[in-house]
Design a protein around this motif. Structure first.
Motif, PDB file in Angstrom:
ATOM      1  N   ALA A 151       7.028  19.032  22.841  1.00 50.43           N
ATOM      2  CA  ALA A 151       6.508  17.837  23.448  1.00 50.43           C
ATOM      3  C   ALA A 151       6.121  18.186  24.949  1.00 50.43           C
ATOM      4  O   ALA A 151       4.795  17.709  25.359  1.00 50.43           O
ATOM      5  CB  ALA A 151       7.722  16.709  23.672  1.00 50.43           C
ATOM      6  N   VAL A 152       6.803  19.060  25.529  1.00 49.23           N
ATOM      7  CA  VAL A 152       6.012  19.583  26.882  1.00 49.23           C
ATOM      8  C   VAL A 152       4.763  20.272  26.559  1.00 49.23           C
ATOM      9  O   VAL A 152       3.860  20.244  27.350  1.00 49.23           O
ATOM     10  CB  VAL A 152       7.188  20.425  27.714  1.00 49.23           C
ATOM     11  CG1 VAL A 152       6.296  21.131  28.634  1.00 49.23           C
ATOM     12  CG2 VAL A 152       8.458  19.691  28.100  1.00 49.23           C
ATOM     13  N   GLY A 153       4.719  21.062  25.453  1.00 46.48           N
ATOM     14  CA  GLY A 153       3.403  21.639  25.114  1.00 46.48           C
ATOM     15  C   GLY A 153       2.159  20.633  24.790  1.00 46.48           C
ATOM     16  O   GLY A 153       1.162  20.870  25.314  1.00 46.48           O
ATOM     17  N   ILE A 154       2.661  19.496  24.418  1.00 44.87           N
ATOM     18  CA  ILE A 154       1.602  18.507  24.155  1.00 44.87           C
ATOM     19  C   ILE A 154       1.214  17.794  25.527  1.00 44.87           C
ATOM     20  O   ILE A 154       0.054  17.828  25.715  1.00 44.87           O
ATOM     21  CB  ILE A 154       2.203  17.471  23.433  1.00 44.87           C
ATOM     22  CG1 ILE A 154       2.666  17.798  21.867  1.00 44.87           C
ATOM     23  CG2 ILE A 154       1.239  16.020  23.368  1.00 44.87           C
ATOM     24  CD1 ILE A 154       1.620  18.314  21.327  1.00 44.87           C
ATOM     25  N   ARG A 155       2.133  17.658  26.422  1.00 46.26           N
ATOM     26  CA  ARG A 155       1.668  17.179  27.881  1.00 46.26           C
ATOM     27  C   ARG A 155       0.947  18.134  28.458  1.00 46.26           C
ATOM     28  O   ARG A 155      -0.221  17.886  29.282  1.00 46.26           O
ATOM     29  CB  ARG A 155       2.952  16.919  28.695  1.00 46.26           C
ATOM     30  CG  ARG A 155       2.510  16.452  30.067  1.00 46.26           C
ATOM     31  CD  ARG A 155       3.669  16.159  30.818  1.00 46.26           C
ATOM     32  NE  ARG A 155       3.477  15.582  31.984  1.00 46.26           N
ATOM     33  CZ  ARG A 155       3.296  16.179  33.218  1.00 46.26           C
ATOM     34  NH1 ARG A 155       3.361  17.398  33.137  1.00 46.26           N
ATOM     35  NH2 ARG A 155       2.813  15.421  34.361  1.00 46.26           N
TER      36      ARG A 155
ATOM     37  N   ILE B  51       5.087   9.682  24.803  1.00 43.45           N
ATOM     38  CA  ILE B  51       4.827   9.215  26.165  1.00 43.45           C
ATOM     39  C   ILE B  51       3.651  10.254  26.678  1.00 43.45           C
ATOM     40  O   ILE B  51       2.807   9.852  27.119  1.00 43.45           O
ATOM     41  CB  ILE B  51       6.184   9.187  26.807  1.00 43.45           C
ATOM     42  CG1 ILE B  51       6.800   8.196  26.247  1.00 43.45           C
ATOM     43  CG2 ILE B  51       6.120   9.244  28.421  1.00 43.45           C
ATOM     44  CD1 ILE B  51       8.701   8.451  26.632  1.00 43.45           C
ATOM     45  N   PHE B  52       3.901  11.365  26.250  1.00 44.57           N
ATOM     46  CA  PHE B  52       2.991  12.630  26.978  1.00 44.57           C
ATOM     47  C   PHE B  52       1.623  12.339  26.646  1.00 44.57           C
ATOM     48  O   PHE B  52       0.557  12.494  26.981  1.00 44.57           O
ATOM     49  CB  PHE B  52       3.535  13.934  26.967  1.00 44.57           C
ATOM     50  CG  PHE B  52       4.864  14.296  27.730  1.00 44.57           C
ATOM     51  CD1 PHE B  52       5.045  13.510  28.672  1.00 44.57           C
ATOM     52  CD2 PHE B  52       5.711  15.202  26.890  1.00 44.57           C
ATOM     53  CE1 PHE B  52       6.278  13.870  29.278  1.00 44.57           C
ATOM     54  CE2 PHE B  52       6.752  15.533  27.592  1.00 44.57           C
ATOM     55  CZ  PHE B  52       7.211  14.761  28.716  1.00 44.57           C
TER      56      PHE B  52
ATOM     57  N   ARG C 148      -0.912  19.767  33.816  1.00 46.15           N
ATOM     58  CA  ARG C 148      -0.733  21.180  33.469  1.00 46.15           C
ATOM     59  C   ARG C 148       0.845  21.495  34.139  1.00 46.15           C
ATOM     60  O   ARG C 148       0.945  20.965  35.189  1.00 46.15           O
ATOM     61  CB  ARG C 148      -1.651  22.331  33.925  1.00 46.15           C
ATOM     62  CG  ARG C 148      -3.031  22.075  33.254  1.00 46.15           C
ATOM     63  CD  ARG C 148      -2.845  23.102  32.047  1.00 46.15           C
ATOM     64  NE  ARG C 148      -4.140  23.168  31.306  1.00 46.15           N
ATOM     65  CZ  ARG C 148      -4.077  22.931  30.080  1.00 46.15           C
ATOM     66  NH1 ARG C 148      -3.229  23.068  29.358  1.00 46.15           N
ATOM     67  NH2 ARG C 148      -5.441  23.000  29.535  1.00 46.15           N
ATOM     68  N   PHE C 149       1.542  22.154  33.494  1.00 37.73           N
ATOM     69  CA  PHE C 149       3.000  22.236  34.426  1.00 37.73           C
ATOM     70  C   PHE C 149       3.005  22.843  35.487  1.00 37.73           C
ATOM     71  O   PHE C 149       2.073  23.916  35.777  1.00 37.73           O
ATOM     72  CB  PHE C 149       3.927  23.158  33.173  1.00 37.73           C
ATOM     73  CG  PHE C 149       5.439  23.297  33.687  1.00 37.73           C
ATOM     74  CD1 PHE C 149       6.099  22.224  33.456  1.00 37.73           C
ATOM     75  CD2 PHE C 149       5.879  24.252  34.315  1.00 37.73           C
ATOM     76  CE1 PHE C 149       7.347  22.176  33.669  1.00 37.73           C
ATOM     77  CE2 PHE C 149       6.916  24.477  34.660  1.00 37.73           C
ATOM     78  CZ  PHE C 149       7.967  23.317  34.510  1.00 37.73           C
TER      79      PHE C 149
END
Length: 175
Positions: free
Chosen positions: A68-72, A148-149, A165-166
């Motif tokens: 999910a974080v990778g999608i964001r 959500i992302f 981007r993180f």
């Protein structure tokens, strides 16, 4: 509208950071459980019955939270050939189409993950003593985060803000 999206981006940034930390902690916990199992089995000549199903469950969490974080952050798989030949004005539309497809996939994860959890909720894992539905919780939560992302990415692009981007403390203007 931009102020709302900027505020929402700060919240989703915090959610992504929390998800990434939980995924990292899960990876460490799974590694420790497997190491304990090896020690108990080969040094103490005994076996811990909870380590294998517990580790698989933890692995589900860190995989889906990390995905999910990778999608964001835009690190998901994509087919970028068209991006090289399309004019610059068409690229945001193609990125948004991709985000819609990914968000739809996340919604499917929520829907079908929930259905699977409901079907096995009455079963208990013998080694952990908890419902088998817990195996599908990471699918549902990860799918919800993907939705959500993906929505955040679409809204940022529509408002003319840079996609996340993180580590970005705040959304920045497109340049």
């Amino acid at each position: 509208m931009r102020e709302f999206i900027t505020s929402a981006a700060r919240a989703t940034s915090a959610l992504a950071t929390l998800s990434l930390w939980l995924a990292g902690i899960g990876l460490c916990a799974m590694t420790a459980a497997i190491a304990a199992q090896v020690f108990w089995r080969y040094v103490l000549n005994n076996s811990l019955i909870w380590t294998e199903p517990g580790s698989v469950m933890i692995m589900g969490w860190f995989i889906f939270l990390g995905a999910a974080v990778g999608i964001r952050e835009g690190y998901h798989l994509s087919f970028d050939v068209l991006l090289y030949i399309l004019p610059e004005k068409a690229k945001p539309w193609l990125h948004s189409l991709s985000d819609i497809a990914v968000g739809g996939f996340g919604a499917g994860m929520v829907w079908y993950g929930w259905e699977l959890a409901e079907k096995v909720a009455g079963n208990k894992m013998a080694s952990l003593g908890i419902s088998d539905a817990f195996n599908f919780a990471p699918v549902v939560v990860g799918g919800g985060l993907i939705v959500i992302f993906s929505l955040e990415r679409i809204l940022r692009r529509a408002a003319g803000l840079h996609t996340a981007r993180f580590g970005d403390p705040e959304p920045v203007e497109e340049f």
